[in-house]
Design a protein around this motif. Structure first.
Motif, PDB file in Angstrom:
ATOM      1  N   ASN A 239     135.709 118.142   4.205  1.00 54.99           N
ATOM      2  CA  ASN A 239     135.653 119.551   4.572  1.00 54.99           C
ATOM      3  C   ASN A 239     136.638 120.421   3.778  1.00 54.99           C
ATOM      4  OD1 ASN A 239     134.277 121.316   6.536  1.00 54.99           O
ATOM      5  ND2 ASN A 239     136.372 121.810   7.134  1.00 54.99           N
ATOM      6  N   SER A 243     135.208 123.411   1.467  1.00 54.32           N
ATOM      7  CA  SER A 243     135.115 124.756   2.054  1.00 54.32           C
ATOM      8  C   SER A 243     136.419 125.520   2.197  1.00 54.32           C
ATOM      9  CB  SER A 243     134.497 124.642   3.445  1.00 54.32           C
ATOM     10  OG  SER A 243     135.361 123.978   4.341  1.00 54.32           O
ATOM     11  N   GLY A 311     145.657 118.707   5.233  1.00 55.99           N
ATOM     12  CA  GLY A 311     145.146 117.393   5.645  1.00 55.99           C
ATOM     13  C   GLY A 311     146.148 116.599   6.441  1.00 55.99           C
ATOM     14  N   VAL A 333     147.428 124.784   4.218  1.00 59.28           N
ATOM     15  CA  VAL A 333     146.177 124.943   4.960  1.00 59.28           C
ATOM     16  C   VAL A 333     146.109 123.875   6.045  1.00 59.28           C
ATOM     17  CG1 VAL A 333     144.945 123.757   3.070  1.00 59.28           C
ATOM     18  CG2 VAL A 333     143.631 124.924   4.829  1.00 59.28           C
ATOM     19  N   GLY A 335     143.449 122.754   8.659  1.00 59.37           N
ATOM     20  CA  GLY A 335     142.060 122.960   9.042  1.00 59.37           C
ATOM     21  C   GLY A 335     141.463 121.722   9.658  1.00 59.37           C
ATOM     22  N   VAL A 341     140.310 127.037  10.595  1.00 59.31           N
ATOM     23  CA  VAL A 341     141.125 126.808   9.398  1.00 59.31           C
ATOM     24  C   VAL A 341     142.196 127.897   9.338  1.00 59.31           C
ATOM     25  CG1 VAL A 341     141.167 126.579   6.884  1.00 59.31           C
ATOM     26  CG2 VAL A 341     139.169 125.786   8.153  1.00 59.31           C
ATOM     27  N   LYS A 443     141.974 110.669   8.402  1.00 57.02           N
ATOM     28  CA  LYS A 443     142.218 110.474   9.825  1.00 57.02           C
ATOM     29  C   LYS A 443     141.596 109.144  10.268  1.00 57.02           C
ATOM     30  CE  LYS A 443     143.367 114.909   9.524  1.00 57.02           C
ATOM     31  NZ  LYS A 443     142.834 115.236   8.181  1.00 57.02           N
TER      32      LYS A 443
HETATM   33  O1  LIG Z   1     140.200 118.094   7.982  1.00 56.41           O
HETATM   34  C1  LIG Z   1     141.250 118.464   7.440  1.00 56.41           C
HETATM   35  O2  LIG Z   1     142.288 117.798   7.487  1.00 56.41           O
HETATM   36  C2  LIG Z   1     141.287 119.756   6.705  1.00 56.41           C
HETATM   37  C3  LIG Z   1     142.414 120.148   6.007  1.00 56.41           C
HETATM   38  C4  LIG Z   1     142.430 121.343   5.323  1.00 56.41           C
HETATM   39  C5  LIG Z   1     141.334 122.170   5.324  1.00 56.41           C
HETATM   40  C6  LIG Z   1     140.192 121.807   6.021  1.00 56.41           C
HETATM   41  O3  LIG Z   1     139.100 122.593   6.038  1.00 56.41           O
HETATM   42  C7  LIG Z   1     140.168 120.590   6.706  1.00 56.41           C
HETATM   43  O4  LIG Z   1     139.043 120.235   7.381  1.00 56.41           O
END
Ligand SMILES: O=C(O)c1cccc(O)c1O
Length: 543
Positions: A239, A243, A311, A333, A335, A341, A443
């Motif tokens: 992801n 994105s 991440g 970031v 997200g 996000v 993960k």
């Molecule tokens: O899943 C993630 O860790 C993640 C990290 C940064 C940006 C994202 O969109 C994510 O999904």
């Protein structure tokens, strides 16, 4: 309205998100068509290994021709297709062909093996599976043969690169384009994988409207325009590189994606120089590696404006070194493939950039920080992060029981992250409540690994926890009680057993410790907290 096998937004929320201009009725298929009409000759995708440079017109035409070939093979709107490809140009050809006909890619990672792939195919009743023949020394045709023997719905295996063997070469599938009725903006576009904390991975249903909004929002926050050049270093289907703002953000902006076959500085730095890369995204271990390598590198990295790091937790000390070493702005970031996000903003003060995980994309992202009883904590206090908004799912695909636990009654997603929100609204991740290991951004659900260890005939019980690792942040540590009477067993035997069950390598325990009993909490449950502490005390300083 909904034909989704998943809860979707209630009508009043959908109306609100449309009225606010977040959902604009776009689809991926039409989006690419528009870009190809606006600037056919601009380069969209560069695949340095294959030596290909596809323009927007090329990608558009390829997607159309492949869509026609898929349709001719009976792949139709709503069908699921498991896509497991390395960072090659065909990844985009395949997913845009599927987007055009409204079939749903299921985004597997190159690291997934028999167990995961069979599960994705079975659970989604996938009709097709797309692979590269070989990658990273692994033969995906063997994986496909095993999977096809096991999953009756799987009618087609397409090989996007290399010798197709017994399967069909993707290059043979393309046909003269035909007319087709595409999906609606509120239809599902694809199924993304959850990092999850349960026995089997959950699938995340994303719509065209909601995902495209997250791209548009990300582009604005990350300063992406048609002159941007994104180096896709992480596995393209993840992801984050897809994105945030990622490859799809670039295609939305009419910008350029350079596919990086391998994340090492030796491979990435020359590409940054030769292609004039302006933006990229890394997980913390890679950001550390690049930061160490850059000062001594002969390559000119001066075009790089923005490095996104996400991440997993990025340490403040490492964050401070990014600009001096790489000469670019760090953007943290935080997200999740489920939606929400957060980014630090490019003009945030340095202290904010190095100590927080940023602000949500949307003014309509709702953030709640709650205690164990779902009561909001006082401002600035630490608690569980719940969220709801225009690009956060309201439920996993086909998982009603799990959804009842993972979402509140009024539709907030329980992220499992423990956070606090600063006075400026910036989110600081303090930890997590979900039973998961974050192995350098990958993960790993403890329960999933425990289930595989428990299948070993000599194992009585198993608990998997995170232990600290100076490079990955965390790695996977398994505590195992053997059955009485079972002969002595070596740690490697457990590791091999798990690997041979066909699990992605990043889930295989890095360390296995045999114990006679597990520490218990006051009420007699296994204390994972004590196990984590024990693992931390005894962890070797490096792998
Ligand atoms: O899943 C993630 O860790 C993640 C990290 C940064 C940006 C994202 O969109 C994510 O999904």
């Amino acid at each position: 309205m909904s034909t989704h096998a998943a809860p979707t937004w209630p009508a009043e929320f959908a109306e609100k998100y449309r009225a606010a201009g977040w959902w604009r009725g776009e689809t991926f298929g039409e989006m690419l068509r528009q870009r190809a009409e606006e600037h056919p000759d601009r380069v969209a995708i560069i695949d340095p290994v294959a030596g290909s440079r596809w323009t927007y017109a090329d990608l558009d035409r390829r997607a159309d021709r492949l869509a026609a070939g898929f349709l001719a093979r009976g792949i139709a709107k709503g069908d699921k297709v498991v896509v497991q490809l390395p960072n090659i140009a065909e990844f985009f050809e395949v997913i845009f062909a599927l987007f055009r006909i409204g079939a749903l890619p299921v985004f597997a990672l190159p690291a997934h093996r028999e167990t995961e792939i069979a599960y994705f195919c079975e659970f989604t009743e996938a009709v097709a599976y797309v692979i590269a023949a070989e990658h990273g020394g692994y033969d995906y045709r063997e994986l496909a043969a095993k999977t096809r023997a096991q999953v009756p719905t799987l009618k087609h295996v397409f090989v996007a690169q290399g010798d197709p063997g017994e399967f069909e070469a993707l290059a043979e599938v393309a046909e003269e384009p035909v007319g087709y009725g595409g999906p609606r903006p509120d239809d599902l576009a694809f199924l993304q994988l959850s990092g999850g904390s349960t026995g089997v991975p959950k699938l995340i249903p994303r719509t065209h409207d909601d995902y495209i909004y997250s791209l548009r929002g990300s582009n604005e926050i990350c300063g992406v325009d048609e002159n941007s050049v994104y180096l896709c270093v992480l596995p393209a289907a993840h992801n984050f590189p897809l994105s945030s703002p990622g490859s799809l953000g670039m295609l939305y902006a009419g910008a350029r994606v350079v596919l990086c076959p391998q994340p090492s500085p030796e491979v990435a730095f020359p590409l940054i120089e030769s292609e004039g890369v302006t933006i990229t995204g890394l997980v913390p271990p890679l950001a550390l590696l690049w930061t160490e390598a850059a000062p001594g590198s002969a390559h000119d990295l001066s075009t790089l404006d923005v490095l996104l790091v996400g991440g997993a937790k990025f340490s403040e000390e490492a964050a401070r070194r990014v600009r001096p070493a790489l000469g670019c702005t760090l953007q943290q970031v935080f997200g999740m493939a489920e939606g929400l996000v957060n980014y630090t903003r490019l003009d945030d003060p340095v202290e904010t950039i190095v100590t927080t995980q940023g602000l949500p994309i949307s003014p309509d992202d709702e953030i709640l920080v709650v205690d164990d009883e779902d009561r909001e904590v006082a401002p600035g206090e630490t608690g569980h992060l719940l969220t709801r908004g225009p690009y956060t799912i309201r439920g996993y695909w086909n998982a009603p029981e799990h959804n009842a636990r993972s979402f509140t009654e009024d539709g907030f997603y329980r992220t499992g992250d423990v956070v606090r929100v600063t006075e400026t609204g910036h989110i600081v991740v303090e930890g997590r409540a979900k039973d998961q290991i974050n192995r350098g951004g990958e993960k790993v659900a403890a329960e999933e690994v425990e289930n595989h260890i428990l299948a070993h005939p000599a194992v009585h019980d198993a608990n998997v926890v995170a232990e600290p690792d100076p490079y990955l942040g965390e790695r996977v540590c398994a505590y195992v009680i053997l059955r009485s009477g079972a002969g002595p067993l070596k740690a490697v035997a457990i590791k091999r057993f798990v690997r041979e069950r066909g699990l992605a390598a990043f889930k295989v325990p890095d360390r296995v410790e045999f114990v006679d009993a597990f520490p218990q909490t006051g009420v007699g449950k296994v204390s994972k907290k004590d196990l984590r502490n024990a693992a931390a005390r005894t962890a070797s300083p490096s792998l």
